[in-house]
Design a protein around this motif. Sequence first.
Motif, PDB file in Angstrom:
ATOM      1  N   SER A   1      -3.675   2.954  10.724  1.00  0.00           N
ATOM      2  CA  SER A   1      -3.852   3.516  12.210  1.00  0.00           C
ATOM      3  C   SER A   1      -2.458   4.010  12.442  1.00  0.00           C
ATOM      4  O   SER A   1      -2.103   4.626  13.269  1.00  0.00           O
ATOM      5  CB  SER A   1      -3.896   1.952  12.939  1.00  0.00           C
ATOM      6  N   GLY A   2      -1.437   3.776  11.569  1.00  0.00           N
ATOM      7  CA  GLY A   2       0.116   4.107  11.792  1.00  0.00           C
ATOM      8  C   GLY A   2       0.563   3.322  12.846  1.00  0.00           C
ATOM      9  O   GLY A   2       1.722   3.748  13.495  1.00  0.00           O
ATOM     10  N   LEU A   3       0.167   2.154  13.032  1.00  0.00           N
ATOM     11  CA  LEU A   3       0.607   1.592  14.217  1.00  0.00           C
ATOM     12  C   LEU A   3       1.365   0.132  13.502  1.00  0.00           C
ATOM     13  O   LEU A   3       1.892  -0.850  14.412  1.00  0.00           O
ATOM     14  CB  LEU A   3      -0.595   0.926  14.991  1.00  0.00           C
TER      15      LEU A   3
ATOM     16  N   VAL B   1       0.859  -1.267  -0.171  1.00  0.00           N
ATOM     17  CA  VAL B   1      -0.154   0.036  -0.012  1.00  0.00           C
ATOM     18  C   VAL B   1       0.868   1.443  -0.084  1.00  0.00           C
ATOM     19  O   VAL B   1       0.328   2.420  -0.658  1.00  0.00           O
ATOM     20  CB  VAL B   1      -0.956   0.032   1.222  1.00  0.00           C
ATOM     21  N   HIS B   2       1.887   1.074   0.746  1.00  0.00           N
ATOM     22  CA  HIS B   2       2.734   2.397   0.633  1.00  0.00           C
ATOM     23  C   HIS B   2       3.881   2.460  -0.182  1.00  0.00           C
ATOM     24  O   HIS B   2       4.289   3.175  -1.150  1.00  0.00           O
ATOM     25  CB  HIS B   2       3.554   2.797   2.155  1.00  0.00           C
ATOM     26  N   GLY B   3       4.634   1.284  -0.383  1.00  0.00           N
ATOM     27  CA  GLY B   3       5.795   1.087  -1.278  1.00  0.00           C
ATOM     28  C   GLY B   3       5.450   1.346  -2.770  1.00  0.00           C
ATOM     29  O   GLY B   3       6.088   2.020  -3.456  1.00  0.00           O
TER      30      GLY B   3
ATOM     31  N   TYR C   1       2.061   7.427  13.569  1.00  0.00           N
ATOM     32  CA  TYR C   1       2.315   8.179  12.266  1.00  0.00           C
ATOM     33  C   TYR C   1       1.876   7.419  10.972  1.00  0.00           C
ATOM     34  O   TYR C   1       2.389   6.343  11.070  1.00  0.00           O
ATOM     35  CB  TYR C   1       3.935   8.479  12.262  1.00  0.00           C
ATOM     36  N   THR C   2       1.207   8.165  10.253  1.00  0.00           N
ATOM     37  CA  THR C   2       0.742   7.460   9.030  1.00  0.00           C
ATOM     38  C   THR C   2       0.820   8.682   7.741  1.00  0.00           C
ATOM     39  O   THR C   2       0.505   9.809   8.082  1.00  0.00           O
ATOM     40  CB  THR C   2      -0.462   6.942   8.892  1.00  0.00           C
ATOM     41  N   THR C   3       1.107   8.281   6.643  1.00  0.00           N
ATOM     42  CA  THR C   3       0.925   9.106   5.441  1.00  0.00           C
ATOM     43  C   THR C   3      -0.210   8.901   4.829  1.00  0.00           C
ATOM     44  O   THR C   3      -0.560   9.824   3.792  1.00  0.00           O
ATOM     45  CB  THR C   3       1.987   9.154   4.506  1.00  0.00           C
ATOM     46  N   SER C   4      -1.173   7.978   5.388  1.00  0.00           N
ATOM     47  CA  SER C   4      -2.383   7.726   4.760  1.00  0.00           C
ATOM     48  C   SER C   4      -3.751   7.746   5.484  1.00  0.00           C
ATOM     49  O   SER C   4      -4.303   6.825   5.541  1.00  0.00           O
ATOM     50  CB  SER C   4      -2.334   6.431   3.939  1.00  0.00           C
TER      51      SER C   4
ATOM     52  N   LYS D   1      11.326  -7.067   1.569  1.00  0.00           N
ATOM     53  CA  LYS D   1      12.101  -6.147   0.494  1.00  0.00           C
ATOM     54  C   LYS D   1      11.031  -5.813  -0.514  1.00  0.00           C
ATOM     55  O   LYS D   1      10.605  -6.533  -1.152  1.00  0.00           O
ATOM     56  CB  LYS D   1      13.561  -6.879  -0.125  1.00  0.00           C
ATOM     57  N   ASP D   2      10.999  -4.453  -0.583  1.00  0.00           N
ATOM     58  CA  ASP D   2      10.325  -4.123  -1.794  1.00  0.00           C
ATOM     59  C   ASP D   2      11.232  -3.122  -2.445  1.00  0.00           C
ATOM     60  O   ASP D   2      12.176  -2.376  -2.168  1.00  0.00           O
ATOM     61  CB  ASP D   2       8.892  -3.271  -1.755  1.00  0.00           C
ATOM     62  N   SER D   3      10.712  -2.819  -3.911  1.00  0.00           N
ATOM     63  CA  SER D   3      11.673  -1.708  -4.503  1.00  0.00           C
ATOM     64  C   SER D   3      10.884  -0.488  -5.005  1.00  0.00           C
ATOM     65  O   SER D   3      10.802  -0.194  -6.019  1.00  0.00           O
ATOM     66  CB  SER D   3      12.421  -2.397  -5.829  1.00  0.00           C
TER      67      SER D   3
HETATM   68  N1  LIG Z   1       7.450  -0.231   2.577  1.00  0.00           N
HETATM   69  C1  LIG Z   1       7.092   1.146   2.597  1.00  0.00           C
HETATM   70  N2  LIG Z   1       7.413   1.925   1.512  1.00  0.00           N
HETATM   71  C2  LIG Z   1       7.082   3.209   1.729  1.00  0.00           C
HETATM   72  N3  LIG Z   1       6.744   3.656   2.857  1.00  0.00           N
HETATM   73  C3  LIG Z   1       6.276   2.969   3.995  1.00  0.00           C
HETATM   74  C4  LIG Z   1       6.702   1.425   3.863  1.00  0.00           C
HETATM   75  N4  LIG Z   1       6.316   1.285   5.198  1.00  0.00           N
HETATM   76  C5  LIG Z   1       5.999   1.988   5.876  1.00  0.00           C
HETATM   77  N5  LIG Z   1       5.963   3.221   4.995  1.00  0.00           N
HETATM   78  C6  LIG Z   1       5.485   4.733   5.715  1.00  0.00           C
HETATM   79  O1  LIG Z   1       5.633   4.490   7.114  1.00  0.00           O
HETATM   80  C7  LIG Z   1       4.588   5.058   7.559  1.00  0.00           C
HETATM   81  C8  LIG Z   1       4.015   4.132   8.867  1.00  0.00           C
HETATM   82  O2  LIG Z   1       3.811   3.020   8.578  1.00  0.00           O
HETATM   83  P1  LIG Z   1       2.946   2.034   9.623  1.00  0.00           P
HETATM   84  O3  LIG Z   1       3.479   1.940  11.101  1.00  0.00           O
HETATM   85  O4  LIG Z   1       2.761   0.644   9.227  1.00  0.00           O
HETATM   86  O5  LIG Z   1       1.331   2.859   9.431  1.00  0.00           O
HETATM   87  P2  LIG Z   1       0.566   2.714   8.460  1.00  0.00           P
HETATM   88  O6  LIG Z   1       0.423   1.665   7.351  1.00  0.00           O
HETATM   89  O7  LIG Z   1      -0.988   2.494   9.005  1.00  0.00           O
HETATM   90  O8  LIG Z   1       0.379   4.261   7.866  1.00  0.00           O
HETATM   91  C9  LIG Z   1       3.290   4.701   6.456  1.00  0.00           C
HETATM   92  O9  LIG Z   1       2.153   5.411   6.420  1.00  0.00           O
HETATM   93  C10 LIG Z   1       4.239   4.944   5.258  1.00  0.00           C
HETATM   94  O10 LIG Z   1       4.268   6.496   5.201  1.00  0.00           O
END
Ligand SMILES: Nc1ncnc2c1ncn2[C@@H]1O[C@H](COP(=O)(O)OP(=O)(O)O)[C@@H](O)[C@H]1O
Length: 145
Positions: A108-110, A55-57, A99-102, A82-84
């Motif tokens: 949840s940021g957890l 979802v983030h990577g 902390y979350t960017t979404s 590992k992701d690229s």
């Molecule tokens: N594999 C990843 N690639 C890019 N960004 C990531 C990755 N894993 C985590 N992050 C960043 O770290 C933040 C915190 O992650 P996490 O604690 O799992 O909370 P959440 O997934 O609920 O946002 C994410 O919101 C994102 O910005």
Amino acid sequence: MEVLNEVKFTMPSLSVNEGTARAFVSSFIVQADPTVEELSDIRTAVSEAVTNAIVHGYRGTEGKIELTVRLLSGREIYIRIKDSGCGIPDVKQAMEPLYTTSPEEERSGLGFSVMESFMDKLTVRSRVGRGTVVTMRKRLSVHGR
Ligand SMILES: Nc1ncnc2c1ncn2[C@@H]1O[C@H](COP(=O)(O)OP(=O)(O)O)[C@@H](O)[C@H]1O
Ligand SMILES: [Mg+2]
């Protein structure tokens, strides 16, 4: 620490593969006879890391996720995800609880907090534009049977 056994697994960043990764890790670590709780903790930690890669990577794109699982001497489990993908600009901040960017997607940021509390050791290495490597270790208890 000596590597007693190791498997590697590569999959595309499809959300269905959160389950694939959990099942793969479980099926490997049963040889070390984990307790139900240890198995559940490890499955949850793997889920969080793989979900983050998806979802983030790779957010909206598709890429490769590499999973490595090792059984080390001393009943220690080592897992590397590992992701690229896009990478994390500030790992310390990203690992802070809540902390979350979404936030709009009700994340949840957890995730990192969960990985940290369910595993003994968590390491996150990341480079913007290159990707992220999460490694986790957990020592299984010695229990009678
Ligand atoms: N594999 C990843 N690639 C890019 N960004 C990531 C990755 N894993 C985590 N992050 C960043 O770290 C933040 C915190 O992650 P996490 O604690 O799992 O909370 P959440 O997934 O609920 O946002 C994410 O919101 C994102 O910005
Ligand atoms: Mg997360």
